[in-house]
Design a protein around this motif. Structure first.
Motif, PDB file in Angstrom:
ATOM      1  N   GLU A   1       0.866  -1.421   0.091  1.00 54.60           N
ATOM      2  CA  GLU A   1       0.006  -0.341   0.035  1.00 54.60           C
ATOM      3  C   GLU A   1       0.861   1.519  -0.292  1.00 54.60           C
ATOM      4  O   GLU A   1       2.114   1.139   0.672  1.00 54.60           O
ATOM      5  CB  GLU A   1      -1.065  -0.167   1.416  1.00 54.60           C
ATOM      6  CG  GLU A   1      -2.062   0.758   1.264  1.00 54.60           C
ATOM      7  CD  GLU A   1      -2.394   1.087   2.345  1.00 54.60           C
ATOM      8  OE1 GLU A   1      -2.309   1.573   3.270  1.00 54.60           O
ATOM      9  OE2 GLU A   1      -3.705  -0.023   3.134  1.00 54.60           O
ATOM     10  N   SER A   2       0.644   2.597  -0.886  1.00 53.84           N
ATOM     11  CA  SER A   2       1.195   3.255  -0.914  1.00 53.84           C
ATOM     12  C   SER A   2       0.517   4.387   0.091  1.00 53.84           C
ATOM     13  O   SER A   2      -0.798   4.912  -0.681  1.00 53.84           O
ATOM     14  CB  SER A   2       1.895   3.564  -2.623  1.00 53.84           C
ATOM     15  OG  SER A   2       0.877   4.220  -3.125  1.00 53.84           O
ATOM     16  N   HIS A   3       1.350   5.599  -0.379  1.00 54.08           N
ATOM     17  CA  HIS A   3       0.884   6.985   0.632  1.00 54.08           C
ATOM     18  C   HIS A   3       1.252   7.718   0.095  1.00 54.08           C
ATOM     19  O   HIS A   3       3.242   7.968   0.101  1.00 54.08           O
ATOM     20  CB  HIS A   3       1.042   6.570   2.240  1.00 54.08           C
ATOM     21  CG  HIS A   3       0.174   5.588   3.067  1.00 54.08           C
ATOM     22  ND1 HIS A   3      -0.704   6.418   3.395  1.00 54.08           N
ATOM     23  CD2 HIS A   3       0.279   4.103   2.867  1.00 54.08           C
ATOM     24  CE1 HIS A   3      -1.232   4.508   4.368  1.00 54.08           C
ATOM     25  NE2 HIS A   3      -0.634   4.439   4.010  1.00 54.08           N
ATOM     26  N   SER A   4       0.862   8.790   0.121  1.00 49.41           N
ATOM     27  CA  SER A   4       2.044   9.829  -1.025  1.00 49.41           C
ATOM     28  C   SER A   4       2.561  10.577   0.730  1.00 49.41           C
ATOM     29  O   SER A   4       1.832  11.160   1.536  1.00 49.41           O
ATOM     30  CB  SER A   4       0.538  11.034  -1.621  1.00 49.41           C
ATOM     31  OG  SER A   4      -0.270  11.604  -0.667  1.00 49.41           O
ATOM     32  N   GLU A   5       3.019  11.657   0.273  1.00 44.05           N
ATOM     33  CA  GLU A   5       3.545  13.056   1.569  1.00 44.05           C
ATOM     34  C   GLU A   5       2.235  13.239   2.380  1.00 44.05           C
ATOM     35  O   GLU A   5       1.972  12.952   3.001  1.00 44.05           O
ATOM     36  CB  GLU A   5       4.654  13.424   0.804  1.00 44.05           C
ATOM     37  CG  GLU A   5       5.866  12.918   0.549  1.00 44.05           C
ATOM     38  CD  GLU A   5       6.622  12.503   1.683  1.00 44.05           C
ATOM     39  OE1 GLU A   5       6.263  13.370   2.646  1.00 44.05           O
ATOM     40  OE2 GLU A   5       7.315  11.832   1.709  1.00 44.05           O
TER      41      GLU A   5
ATOM     42  N   ARG B   1      -1.042  12.701   1.538  1.00 42.39           N
ATOM     43  CA  ARG B   1      -2.023  11.597   2.721  1.00 42.39           C
ATOM     44  C   ARG B   1      -1.236  11.430   3.716  1.00 42.39           C
ATOM     45  O   ARG B   1      -2.199  11.079   5.406  1.00 42.39           O
ATOM     46  CB  ARG B   1      -1.384  10.728   2.190  1.00 42.39           C
ATOM     47  CG  ARG B   1      -3.152   9.026   2.621  1.00 42.39           C
ATOM     48  CD  ARG B   1      -3.486   8.635   2.032  1.00 42.39           C
ATOM     49  NE  ARG B   1      -4.042   7.042   2.580  1.00 42.39           N
ATOM     50  CZ  ARG B   1      -4.444   6.070   2.401  1.00 42.39           C
ATOM     51  NH1 ARG B   1      -3.751   5.377   0.665  1.00 42.39           N
ATOM     52  NH2 ARG B   1      -5.284   5.655   3.090  1.00 42.39           N
ATOM     53  N   HIS B   2       0.248  10.679   4.101  1.00 47.83           N
ATOM     54  CA  HIS B   2       0.985  10.657   4.930  1.00 47.83           C
ATOM     55  C   HIS B   2       0.789  11.776   6.561  1.00 47.83           C
ATOM     56  O   HIS B   2       0.813  11.757   7.356  1.00 47.83           O
ATOM     57  CB  HIS B   2       2.174  10.636   4.571  1.00 47.83           C
ATOM     58  CG  HIS B   2       2.909  10.255   6.317  1.00 47.83           C
ATOM     59  ND1 HIS B   2       3.385   8.974   7.290  1.00 47.83           N
ATOM     60  CD2 HIS B   2       4.165  10.687   6.693  1.00 47.83           C
ATOM     61  CE1 HIS B   2       4.091   8.701   7.759  1.00 47.83           C
ATOM     62  NE2 HIS B   2       4.784   9.932   7.525  1.00 47.83           N
ATOM     63  N   HIS B   3       1.254  12.560   5.804  1.00 49.13           N
ATOM     64  CA  HIS B   3       1.287  14.152   6.868  1.00 49.13           C
ATOM     65  C   HIS B   3       0.209  14.205   6.793  1.00 49.13           C
ATOM     66  O   HIS B   3      -0.150  14.864   8.886  1.00 49.13           O
ATOM     67  CB  HIS B   3       2.182  14.909   6.141  1.00 49.13           C
ATOM     68  CG  HIS B   3       3.496  14.854   6.182  1.00 49.13           C
ATOM     69  ND1 HIS B   3       4.089  14.393   7.062  1.00 49.13           N
ATOM     70  CD2 HIS B   3       4.468  15.124   4.662  1.00 49.13           C
ATOM     71  CE1 HIS B   3       5.410  13.870   6.169  1.00 49.13           C
ATOM     72  NE2 HIS B   3       5.604  14.441   4.907  1.00 49.13           N
TER      73      HIS B   3
ATOM     74  N   ALA C   1      -2.736  12.902   7.450  1.00 49.69           N
ATOM     75  CA  ALA C   1      -2.511  11.446   8.882  1.00 49.69           C
ATOM     76  C   ALA C   1      -2.369  11.725   9.841  1.00 49.69           C
ATOM     77  O   ALA C   1      -3.278  11.429  11.423  1.00 49.69           O
ATOM     78  CB  ALA C   1      -2.845   9.995   7.976  1.00 49.69           C
ATOM     79  N   ASN C   2      -1.534  11.855  10.036  1.00 52.33           N
ATOM     80  CA  ASN C   2      -0.303  12.064  11.152  1.00 52.33           C
ATOM     81  C   ASN C   2      -0.653  13.371  11.934  1.00 52.33           C
ATOM     82  O   ASN C   2      -0.596  13.948  13.176  1.00 52.33           O
ATOM     83  CB  ASN C   2       0.715  12.291  11.307  1.00 52.33           C
ATOM     84  CG  ASN C   2       1.134   9.933  10.964  1.00 52.33           C
ATOM     85  OD1 ASN C   2       1.038   9.769  12.114  1.00 52.33           O
ATOM     86  ND2 ASN C   2       1.686  10.197   9.880  1.00 52.33           N
TER      87      ASN C   2
ATOM     88  N   ASN D   1      -6.027  17.662   9.019  1.00 53.79           N
ATOM     89  CA  ASN D   1      -6.333  16.471   9.207  1.00 53.79           C
ATOM     90  C   ASN D   1      -7.430  16.711  10.760  1.00 53.79           C
ATOM     91  O   ASN D   1      -7.183  17.135  11.868  1.00 53.79           O
ATOM     92  CB  ASN D   1      -5.685  15.344  10.972  1.00 53.79           C
ATOM     93  CG  ASN D   1      -6.546  14.459  10.269  1.00 53.79           C
ATOM     94  OD1 ASN D   1      -7.572  14.249  11.044  1.00 53.79           O
ATOM     95  ND2 ASN D   1      -5.333  13.578  11.444  1.00 53.79           N
TER      96      ASN D   1
ATOM     97  N   TRP E   1       4.021  21.274   6.225  1.00 54.57           N
ATOM     98  CA  TRP E   1       4.057  20.066   7.018  1.00 54.57           C
ATOM     99  C   TRP E   1       4.940  20.438   8.996  1.00 54.57           C
ATOM    100  O   TRP E   1       6.258  20.549   7.455  1.00 54.57           O
ATOM    101  CB  TRP E   1       4.276  18.909   6.255  1.00 54.57           C
ATOM    102  CG  TRP E   1       4.134  18.813   5.465  1.00 54.57           C
ATOM    103  CD1 TRP E   1       2.572  18.465   4.638  1.00 54.57           C
ATOM    104  CD2 TRP E   1       4.525  18.086   3.608  1.00 54.57           C
ATOM    105  NE1 TRP E   1       2.657  18.376   3.723  1.00 54.57           N
ATOM    106  CE2 TRP E   1       3.955  17.559   3.377  1.00 54.57           C
ATOM    107  CE3 TRP E   1       6.077  17.460   3.270  1.00 54.57           C
ATOM    108  CZ2 TRP E   1       3.927  17.648   1.572  1.00 54.57           C
ATOM    109  CZ3 TRP E   1       6.643  16.872   2.433  1.00 54.57           C
ATOM    110  CH2 TRP E   1       4.976  17.241   1.656  1.00 54.57           C
TER     111      TRP E   1
END
Length: 190
Positions: free
Chosen positions: A26-30, A32-34, A36-37, A108, A184
């Motif tokens: 499963e890949s995440h874009s920057e 999406r990753h940031h 989500a966090n 988020n 970010w």
């Protein structure tokens, strides 16, 4: 065929009889990753009305990394204007006169984390920057928008500041401009 897979997520790999590894991931874009966090923030000027003199720059948005240890990475910037003109991006800007403070919004919406920085929007023709060095510029030939995509390659170190300013090519009356910046904040990653 040998199968090595997590039974809960079905992630893993398969090894074919020829020794080839078939991988499921499963890949995440920057972004999406940031997001989500809870460490991705939107800085938005809102619509700022300018009645500028031709080729005279006025400040649209200023932002500063107020952290003493964390870096801020810029994901992308978006600029919009109603009349043909030019934008400048400046570093080391020390102030924006006649401004309104903006609250950075966490991308988020359920995250309690807040941006450690100051963001200000300009206010008509009286908003100007003090100091700064031009590090980028672009032209928008009419009602348009521009989306410089940095993907985190553009960084504000602790205490660093940036400013975005606009100048119409001809005298403009009631010209609306706006800009949005996604950032970010590194120190919030943990």
């Amino acid at each position: 065929m040998t199968i090595k897979r997590d039974p809960n997520t079905m992630r893993g790999q398969e090894i074919t009889d020829e020794g080839q590894a078939l991988v499921q991931s499963e890949s995440h874009s920057e972004v999406r990753h940031h997001t989500a966090n809870g460490v991705a923030f939107m800085l938005a000027s809102g619509f700022v009305t300018h009645s500028d003199v031709a080729d005279t720059f006025t400040g649209v948005m200023w932002f500063q990394n107020d952290s003493t240890e964390d870096q801020v990475f810029v994901g992308y910037m978006r600029s919009c204007n109603e009349v043909p003109g030019k934008w400048q991006l400046k570093r080391g800007v020390t102030a924006l006169s006649s401004s309104t403070t903006i609250t950075a919004q966490n991308m988020n919406v359920g995250s309690p984390k807040t941006f450690t920085g100051t963001v200000e929007a300009g206010n008509a023709t009286t908003s100007v920057f003090t100091g700064g060095t031009v590090v980028g510029q672009w032209i928008q030939g009419g009602p348009a928008h521009s989306d410089p995509d940095w993907q985190g390659a553009f960084t504000l170190s602790p205490g660093a500041s940036m400013g975005l300013e606009f100048a119409p090519f001809a005298a403009a009356s009631s010209n609306e401009v706006c800009c949005t910046v996604e950032v970010w904040q590194a120190g919030l990653f943990a």
